[in-house]
Design a protein around this motif. Structure first.
Motif, mmCIF file in Angstrom:
data_model
loop_
_atom_site.group_PDB
_atom_site.id
_atom_site.type_symbol
_atom_site.label_atom_id
_atom_site.label_comp_id
_atom_site.label_asym_id
_atom_site.label_seq_id
_atom_site.Cartn_x
_atom_site.Cartn_y
_atom_site.Cartn_z
ATOM 1 N N THR A 12 76.483 16.734 19.016
ATOM 2 C CA THR A 12 76.251 15.309 18.745
ATOM 3 C C THR A 12 76.150 14.494 20.028
ATOM 4 O O THR A 12 75.787 13.320 19.986
ATOM 5 C CB THR A 12 77.394 14.719 17.898
ATOM 6 N N SER A 34 80.034 20.031 15.467
ATOM 7 C CA SER A 34 80.783 18.822 15.822
ATOM 8 C C SER A 34 82.186 18.964 15.252
ATOM 9 O O SER A 34 82.438 19.831 14.420
ATOM 10 C CB SER A 34 80.079 17.610 15.199
ATOM 11 N N ARG A 35 83.082 18.066 15.691
ATOM 12 C CA ARG A 35 84.389 18.016 15.017
ATOM 13 C C ARG A 35 84.238 17.325 13.672
ATOM 14 O O ARG A 35 85.156 17.355 12.862
ATOM 15 C CB ARG A 35 85.394 17.279 15.913
ATOM 16 N N ARG A 39 78.965 13.700 11.292
ATOM 17 C CA ARG A 39 78.322 13.265 12.551
ATOM 18 C C ARG A 39 77.207 14.246 12.930
ATOM 19 O O ARG A 39 76.128 13.847 13.350
ATOM 20 C CB ARG A 39 79.390 13.196 13.647
ATOM 21 N N VAL A 76 80.075 20.516 25.571
ATOM 22 C CA VAL A 76 81.197 19.578 25.404
ATOM 23 C C VAL A 76 81.685 19.133 26.782
ATOM 24 O O VAL A 76 81.410 19.796 27.782
ATOM 25 C CB VAL A 76 82.367 20.248 24.645
#
Ligand SMILES: NC(=O)c1ccc[n+]([C@@H]2O[C@H](COP(=O)([O-])OP(=O)(O)OC[C@H]3O[C@@H](n4cnc5c(N)ncnc54)[C@H](OP(=O)(O)O)[C@@H]3O)[C@@H](O)[C@H]2O)c1
Length: 224
Positions: A12, A34-35, A39, A76
């Motif tokens: 994201t 994503s977490r 999203r 990340v």
């Protein structure tokens, strides 16, 4: 060209999204992680809006993205990187894992490379998941350039490092989706110690000259 299913961890963010756009446009199947699944789904929709309905891209959680893909890209921030890789350990084992993570700090004097105990973020990931086939690549491409509607970034090179030649070939070939040329195999994974912090130099140049600088290696006979 081999078509890969590529899981993007942190898909994201600007860098994951930009590379996802380029990979999907070139015909690879992309799974954004994503977490937050929601999203990731939103980002996938945004990419389809730009790239067109023909692209194959979806959004899910990081674990599912890693599990479902043959090639996983870590996109990340370095802050939180070790914990995230640790949480995906079983999913990354045996896979080709690409890392574009740049451990950088910023202070009043500008950007700088952080000291990493293992030498680099890519080596840190390799230490956490020894069974993963770690490759460092795509460190020096600007997210803004990747996401721009412009065509191939053929004024730039993608530098690739790793200890597993077959895994490195995956990144060397994927580089074509961005620059139109094979990526450049610079050597062993430990060279990520030079590639990652070099991004601080590019950010410094960008600030000083108000440009989006990149890397191009001279002497390989591909200069135009
Ligand atoms: N931006 C660039 O131009 C650029 C260029 C070359 C290389 N890189 C490198 O590529 C990586 C990603 O860059 P970026 O600018 O896209 O970064 P970012 O926006 O800061 O982060 C990317 C994604 O990572 C997830 N994330 C953030 N903190 C996390 C944490 N503590 N644990 C797990 N996931 C977390 C977030 O996704 P969710 O919140 O959806 O989980 C976020 O959208 C960085 O290592 C950077 O150095 C960036």
């Amino acid at each position: 060209m081999t078509s890969y299913k590529i899981g993007i961890i942190g898909g994201t963010g600007p860098q994951g999204k930009g590379l996802a756009y380029r990979f999907a446009q070139a015909g690879h199947t992309v799974v954004l992680g994503s977490r937050s699944t929601e999203r990731a789904e939103r980002t996938a929709t945004e990419i389809v809006r730009r790239a067109g309905d023909a692209v194959s891209i979806s959004g899910t959680d990081n674990a599912t993205a890693a599990e479902s893909a043959d090639v996983v890209l870590l996109a990340v921030p370095y802050n939180g990187h070790a914990a995230l890789v640790e949480s995906l350990r079983t999913r990354l084992a045996g896979k080709v894992v690409l890392s574009c993570v740049n451990p950088l700090g910023f202070d009043q004097r500008g950007p700088y490379g952080l000291n990493v105990a293992e030498g680099s973020a890519a080596e840190e990931a390799q230490r956490i998941v020894p069974e993963a086939r770690l490759v460092g690549a795509f460190h020096h491409l600007s997210a803004t350039s990747l996401w721009s509607g412009a065509g191939l970034l053929d004024h730039e090179d993608v530098l690739v490092c790793g200890d597993d030649s077959e895994a490195k070939t995956v990144a060397v070939e994927l580089a074509r989706t961005v620059t139109g040329r094979a990526g450049i195999d610079v050597g062993a994974l430990r060279l990520a110690r030079q590639l990652e912090p070099f991004t601080a130099v590019l950010i410094g140049v960008n600030k000083r000259y108000k440009v989006r600088s990149g890397i191009r290696i001279a002497g390989l006979g591909h200069e135009g």
